[in-house]
Design a protein around this motif. Structure first.
Motif, mmCIF file in Angstrom:
data_model
loop_
_atom_site.group_PDB
_atom_site.id
_atom_site.type_symbol
_atom_site.label_atom_id
_atom_site.label_comp_id
_atom_site.label_asym_id
_atom_site.label_seq_id
_atom_site.Cartn_x
_atom_site.Cartn_y
_atom_site.Cartn_z
ATOM 1 N N LYS A 73 0.854 -1.469 -0.608
ATOM 2 C CA LYS A 73 -0.209 0.260 -0.062
ATOM 3 C C LYS A 73 0.494 1.623 0.248
ATOM 4 O O LYS A 73 0.745 2.491 -0.663
ATOM 5 C CB LYS A 73 -0.720 0.054 1.795
ATOM 6 C CG LYS A 73 -2.028 0.839 1.570
ATOM 7 C CD LYS A 73 -2.532 1.301 2.453
ATOM 8 C CE LYS A 73 -3.642 2.517 2.668
ATOM 9 N NZ LYS A 73 -5.151 1.909 3.846
ATOM 10 N N SER A 74 2.058 1.080 0.724
ATOM 11 C CA SER A 74 3.121 2.668 0.494
ATOM 12 C C SER A 74 3.428 2.527 -0.291
ATOM 13 O O SER A 74 3.921 3.816 -0.920
ATOM 14 C CB SER A 74 3.689 1.981 2.144
ATOM 15 O OG SER A 74 4.644 1.135 1.508
ATOM 16 N N ILE A 75 4.109 1.641 -0.810
ATOM 17 C CA ILE A 75 4.631 1.578 -2.659
ATOM 18 C C ILE A 75 3.366 2.247 -3.817
ATOM 19 O O ILE A 75 3.737 3.497 -4.603
ATOM 20 C CB ILE A 75 4.553 0.024 -3.414
ATOM 21 C CG1 ILE A 75 6.072 0.008 -1.896
ATOM 22 C CG2 ILE A 75 5.706 0.723 -4.499
ATOM 23 C CD1 ILE A 75 6.713 -1.146 -2.132
ATOM 24 N N ARG A 76 2.339 1.460 -3.734
ATOM 25 C CA ARG A 76 1.003 2.178 -4.426
ATOM 26 C C ARG A 76 0.983 3.801 -4.235
ATOM 27 O O ARG A 76 0.664 4.582 -4.810
ATOM 28 C CB ARG A 76 0.369 1.290 -3.988
ATOM 29 C CG ARG A 76 0.735 0.598 -5.093
ATOM 30 C CD ARG A 76 -0.902 -1.725 -4.871
ATOM 31 N NE ARG A 76 -0.470 -2.104 -5.270
ATOM 32 C CZ ARG A 76 -1.230 -3.420 -4.733
ATOM 33 N NH1 ARG A 76 -1.417 -3.138 -3.649
ATOM 34 N NH2 ARG A 76 -1.223 -4.591 -5.835
ATOM 35 N N GLN A 77 0.907 3.870 -2.677
ATOM 36 C CA GLN A 77 0.489 5.365 -2.337
ATOM 37 C C GLN A 77 1.610 6.263 -3.003
ATOM 38 O O GLN A 77 2.045 7.973 -2.608
ATOM 39 C CB GLN A 77 -0.116 5.153 -0.683
ATOM 40 C CG GLN A 77 -1.481 4.350 -0.670
ATOM 41 C CD GLN A 77 -2.207 4.548 0.212
ATOM 42 O OE1 GLN A 77 -1.116 4.887 1.553
ATOM 43 N NE2 GLN A 77 -3.039 4.120 0.580
ATOM 44 N N GLY A 78 2.740 5.579 -2.942
ATOM 45 C CA GLY A 78 4.177 7.160 -3.480
ATOM 46 C C GLY A 78 4.667 7.612 -2.078
ATOM 47 O O GLY A 78 5.741 8.295 -1.788
ATOM 48 N N LYS A 79 4.189 6.315 -1.071
ATOM 49 C CA LYS A 79 4.751 7.079 0.605
ATOM 50 C C LYS A 79 6.077 6.398 0.317
ATOM 51 O O LYS A 79 6.950 7.093 1.889
ATOM 52 C CB LYS A 79 3.540 6.382 1.539
ATOM 53 C CG LYS A 79 2.415 7.711 1.203
ATOM 54 C CD LYS A 79 1.658 6.713 2.796
ATOM 55 C CE LYS A 79 0.207 8.178 2.638
ATOM 56 N NZ LYS A 79 -0.168 7.609 3.261
ATOM 57 N N ALA A 80 6.720 5.623 -0.063
ATOM 58 C CA ALA A 80 8.112 3.982 0.496
ATOM 59 C C ALA A 80 8.643 5.078 -0.026
ATOM 60 O O ALA A 80 8.656 5.572 -1.227
ATOM 61 C CB ALA A 80 7.566 2.743 0.028
ATOM 62 N N HIS A 81 10.065 4.790 0.326
ATOM 63 C CA HIS A 81 11.346 6.215 0.142
ATOM 64 C C HIS A 81 12.380 4.891 -0.275
ATOM 65 O O HIS A 81 13.014 4.818 -0.949
ATOM 66 C CB HIS A 81 12.437 7.162 0.241
ATOM 67 C CG HIS A 81 10.743 8.518 0.934
ATOM 68 N ND1 HIS A 81 10.601 9.203 -0.545
ATOM 69 C CD2 HIS A 81 8.900 8.573 1.474
ATOM 70 C CE1 HIS A 81 10.002 10.101 0.346
ATOM 71 N NE2 HIS A 81 9.510 9.720 0.854
ATOM 72 N N LEU A 82 12.295 3.290 0.154
ATOM 73 C CA LEU A 82 12.825 2.619 0.798
ATOM 74 C C LEU A 82 12.138 1.071 1.054
ATOM 75 O O LEU A 82 11.928 1.110 2.085
ATOM 76 C CB LEU A 82 14.463 2.872 1.346
ATOM 77 C CG LEU A 82 15.372 1.914 1.647
ATOM 78 C CD1 LEU A 82 16.363 1.323 0.323
ATOM 79 C CD2 LEU A 82 16.275 1.958 2.861
ATOM 80 N N VAL A 83 12.723 0.349 0.251
ATOM 81 C CA VAL A 83 11.554 -1.234 0.918
ATOM 82 C C VAL A 83 13.211 -2.182 1.023
ATOM 83 O O VAL A 83 14.098 -1.875 -0.265
ATOM 84 C CB VAL A 83 11.103 -1.558 -0.320
ATOM 85 C CG1 VAL A 83 10.851 -2.772 0.256
ATOM 86 C CG2 VAL A 83 9.475 -0.394 -0.556
ATOM 87 N N ILE A 84 13.288 -3.149 1.763
ATOM 88 C CA ILE A 84 14.385 -3.875 2.334
ATOM 89 C C ILE A 84 14.282 -5.203 2.618
ATOM 90 O O ILE A 84 12.481 -5.119 3.123
ATOM 91 C CB ILE A 84 15.299 -3.058 3.495
ATOM 92 C CG1 ILE A 84 15.479 -2.019 3.509
ATOM 93 C CG2 ILE A 84 15.745 -4.145 4.030
ATOM 94 C CD1 ILE A 84 16.742 -1.265 4.536
ATOM 95 N N VAL A 85 14.281 -5.617 1.455
ATOM 96 C CA VAL A 85 13.644 -7.074 1.501
ATOM 97 C C VAL A 85 14.543 -8.438 2.389
ATOM 98 O O VAL A 85 15.263 -7.649 1.881
ATOM 99 C CB VAL A 85 13.748 -7.866 0.145
ATOM 100 C CG1 VAL A 85 12.763 -9.573 0.576
ATOM 101 C CG2 VAL A 85 12.467 -6.934 -0.894
ATOM 102 N N ALA A 86 14.321 -8.782 3.469
ATOM 103 C CA ALA A 86 15.451 -9.600 3.818
ATOM 104 C C ALA A 86 16.198 -10.734 3.234
ATOM 105 O O ALA A 86 15.779 -11.418 2.088
ATOM 106 C CB ALA A 86 14.505 -10.690 5.179
ATOM 107 N N GLY A 87 17.430 -11.092 3.122
ATOM 108 C CA GLY A 87 17.738 -11.557 2.186
ATOM 109 C C GLY A 87 17.535 -13.248 2.120
ATOM 110 O O GLY A 87 17.410 -14.069 1.003
#
Length: 119
Positions: free
Chosen positions: A38-52
């Motif tokens: 939701k934060s990605i789609r709304q343009g609120k996310a500046h960085l996403v971290i996915v665990a290795g």
């Protein structure tokens, strides 16, 4: 080869995790599949971290979403480290919703050569 000494690597990663904790306490970090999407789609996310240690499907899903919405993505740490950094149980992904925190974390992760996919 352009690698950092072990001590500097540990300090760098520790600082990045510390910044994640500060972002969480400041209310500038979201976690969980639905909330991060939701934060990605709304343009609120500046960085996403996915665990290795996330599944290949999860990594692909967020690589594609972040690419489409032009959000920086890093594959770093493992689920336990991410969870501990933010005071929660193990977490596979988090999104930083503040540009300042995102810049600080990216700055730390960029200097560590084993972090993947900082786009």
């Amino acid at each position: 080869m352009n690698s950092l000494p072990i001590r500097n690597v540990q300090e760098t990663m520790s600082k990045a995790l510390s910044y994640l904790g500060m972002a969480m306490r400041a209310g500038k970090l979201v976690t969980g599949d639905d909330t991060v999407l939701k934060s990605i789609r709304q343009g609120k996310a500046h960085l996403v971290i996915v665990a290795g240690d996330a599944s290949d499907n999860t990594k692909k899903k967020y690589r594609d979403k972040c690419g489409y919405y032009n959000v920086k993505l890093a594959e770093a740490f493992d689920r336990v480290e991410l969870g501990m950094a933010i005071g929660k149980e193990a977490r596979v992904l988090v999104a930083v919703t503040d540009a300042g925190f995102a810049r600080m974390i990216i700055g730390q992760l960029s200097s560590y050569s084993e972090v993947d996919n900082i786009d």
